[in-house]
Design a protein around this motif. Structure first.
Motif, mmCIF file in Angstrom:
data_model
loop_
_atom_site.group_PDB
_atom_site.id
_atom_site.type_symbol
_atom_site.label_atom_id
_atom_site.label_comp_id
_atom_site.label_asym_id
_atom_site.label_seq_id
_atom_site.Cartn_x
_atom_site.Cartn_y
_atom_site.Cartn_z
ATOM 1 N N UNK A 70 71.083 41.099 29.902
ATOM 2 C CA UNK A 70 70.738 41.780 31.157
ATOM 3 C C UNK A 70 70.369 40.768 32.244
ATOM 4 N N UNK A 71 69.716 39.665 31.841
ATOM 5 C CA UNK A 71 69.385 38.631 32.821
ATOM 6 C C UNK A 71 70.645 37.956 33.358
ATOM 7 N N UNK A 72 71.662 37.871 32.507
ATOM 8 C CA UNK A 72 72.923 37.271 32.960
ATOM 9 C C UNK A 72 73.604 38.111 34.022
ATOM 10 N N UNK A 73 73.220 39.400 34.063
ATOM 11 C CA UNK A 73 73.829 40.271 35.069
ATOM 12 C C UNK A 73 73.484 39.827 36.485
ATOM 13 N N UNK A 74 72.291 39.209 36.646
ATOM 14 C CA UNK A 74 71.829 38.847 37.993
ATOM 15 C C UNK A 74 72.778 37.847 38.663
ATOM 16 N N UNK A 75 73.039 36.664 38.048
ATOM 17 C CA UNK A 75 73.973 35.735 38.719
ATOM 18 C C UNK A 75 75.396 36.281 38.816
ATOM 19 N N UNK A 76 75.792 37.090 37.808
ATOM 20 C CA UNK A 76 77.149 37.653 37.866
ATOM 21 C C UNK A 76 77.286 38.584 39.066
ATOM 22 N N UNK A 77 76.320 39.479 39.229
ATOM 23 C CA UNK A 77 76.390 40.424 40.339
ATOM 24 C C UNK A 77 76.213 39.714 41.684
ATOM 25 N N UNK A 78 75.411 38.618 41.704
ATOM 26 C CA UNK A 78 75.274 37.864 42.953
ATOM 27 C C UNK A 78 76.616 37.234 43.333
ATOM 28 N N UNK A 79 77.296 36.657 42.332
ATOM 29 C CA UNK A 79 78.608 36.075 42.611
ATOM 30 C C UNK A 79 79.611 37.121 43.062
ATOM 31 N N UNK A 80 79.582 38.285 42.400
ATOM 32 C CA UNK A 80 80.497 39.363 42.805
ATOM 33 C C UNK A 80 80.181 39.811 44.223
ATOM 34 N N UNK A 81 78.880 39.915 44.536
ATOM 35 C CA UNK A 81 78.478 40.339 45.883
ATOM 36 C C UNK A 81 78.994 39.371 46.939
ATOM 37 N N UNK A 82 78.869 38.075 46.653
ATOM 38 C CA UNK A 82 79.333 37.070 47.613
ATOM 39 C C UNK A 82 80.842 37.153 47.813
#
Length: 333
Positions: free
Chosen positions: A9-21
């Protein structure tokens, strides 16, 4: 198990940030000005400039992205430029339709792909195997939009067995409880609405299930061919167990991991890749919502839809990974 879940679940944070960018940059590469689209071609320049200022589109991209991320951290996906409604509300209204369509498609793909794959593996080299392999090849290479139009032409226009579009007959109404029409019609004890919902769901689900069905068939065949030649399968046959018990209880259980992996990936793809199918059948899900946002240059709505696609894909893969130890005890260590 809990540590694995928290770590993923913590890995979701950088993944979603990258997707957002990536999504933020990509949607701004789409030609056209949202303010111009909203006001029309005859709008005065000062009116367009005022609307751009109100929407924050005149600020530097870095400032816009920082503001968007700050709002996103509080669960605020912004407001739709075209409707003025919160993006979360727009997505929540459409999400059940997409989930219902994706789950129905995966159910069809599994119900057909797994038995056909097993049958092809058991009769390797026969005409059944050749037919299943050829069908899977055709399924993976067939354009979805073409298949959808053909099914509509045959079953809706000529045979009149299924409706052309939508989720329910216009004369019917279901109390919205879950947003899943099949389930809501059962809760409302309305058999007529259930039949109508099922008839509207058949063609879109069948169209969307074509590629996953072909992929699952091929994967099941390959996995079963590997395990059917294993020593424990020969030992089970030597004990006098019936072929049905050997295949379904011993061989299939050990072939499930690659099948579950493919099914999980396909479900994530179905949730995020239903844009064409929803557009063809006027299915009111997130896919058609995203398509409308592209044409309207509705940046916040498009960004929200893509983020939901990405989140659902990652979440389904997480659930698939957590299912592995249940299927194979050797992975529990």
């Amino acid at each position: 198990m809990l540590q694995t879940l928290l770590r993923r679940l913590l890995l979701l944070v950088p993944i979603l940030f990258g997707v957002t960018l990536v999504v933020f940059v990509a949607v701004r590469l789409v030609p056209g000005d949202p303010a111009q689209v909203m006001l029309g071609e005859r709008a005065r320049p000062e009116t367009i400039a005022k609307l751009r200022s109100d929407l924050g589109l005149d600020r530097p991209p870095v400032v816009q992205f920082g503001t968007y991320v700050a709002r996103l951290s509080h669960g605020d996906l912004g407001r739709s430029i075209t409707t003025g409604e919160a993006v979360t509300v727009e997505i929540a209204r459409r999400l059940p339709a997409t989930i219902e369509l994706a789950v129905a498609s995966l159910a069809i793909a599994l119900a057909v792909g797994v038995p056909v794959g097993i049958l092809a593996a058991r009769r390797k080299g026969s005409w059944v195997d050749m037919l299943a392999t050829s069908g899977a090849l055709v399924g993976t290479s067939m354009p979805i939009f073409w298949l959808g139009l053909v099914l509509m032409l045959v079953f809706s226009a000529f045979l009149r067995l299924t409706p052309l579009s939508g989720r329910l007959d216009l004369a019917l109404d279901i109390p919205a409880v879950t947003g899943f029409y099949l389930l809501d019609s059962l809760l409302a004890r309305d058999p007529q609405a259930f039949v109508s919902s099922a008839r509207h769901l058949i063609l879109p689900a069948l169209t969307l299930a074509t590629v996953p069905m072909a992929v699952i068939t091929r994967m099941t065949r390959a996995a079963m061919l590997e395990v059917l030649g294993a020593d424990y399968v020969r030992a089970a046959r030597a004990k006098g167990l019936s072929e049905k018990v050997v295949v379904w209880r011993h061989a299939l259980r050990n072939a499930l991991i690659p099948i579950v992996t493919v099914a999980g990936l396909q479900l994530g793809t179905l949730l995020s890749g239903a844009v064409l199918t929803e557009s063809i059948f006027s299915w009111p899900g997130i896919g058609s919502l995203a398509m409308g946002a592209v044409f309207a240059r509705d940046f916040p709505l498009l960004q929200g839809c893509v983020l939901v696609f990405a989140f659902s894909f990652v979440l389904v893969n997480l659930m698939t990974d957590l299912l592995y130890p249940r299927l194979d005890p050797r992975l529990r260590g």
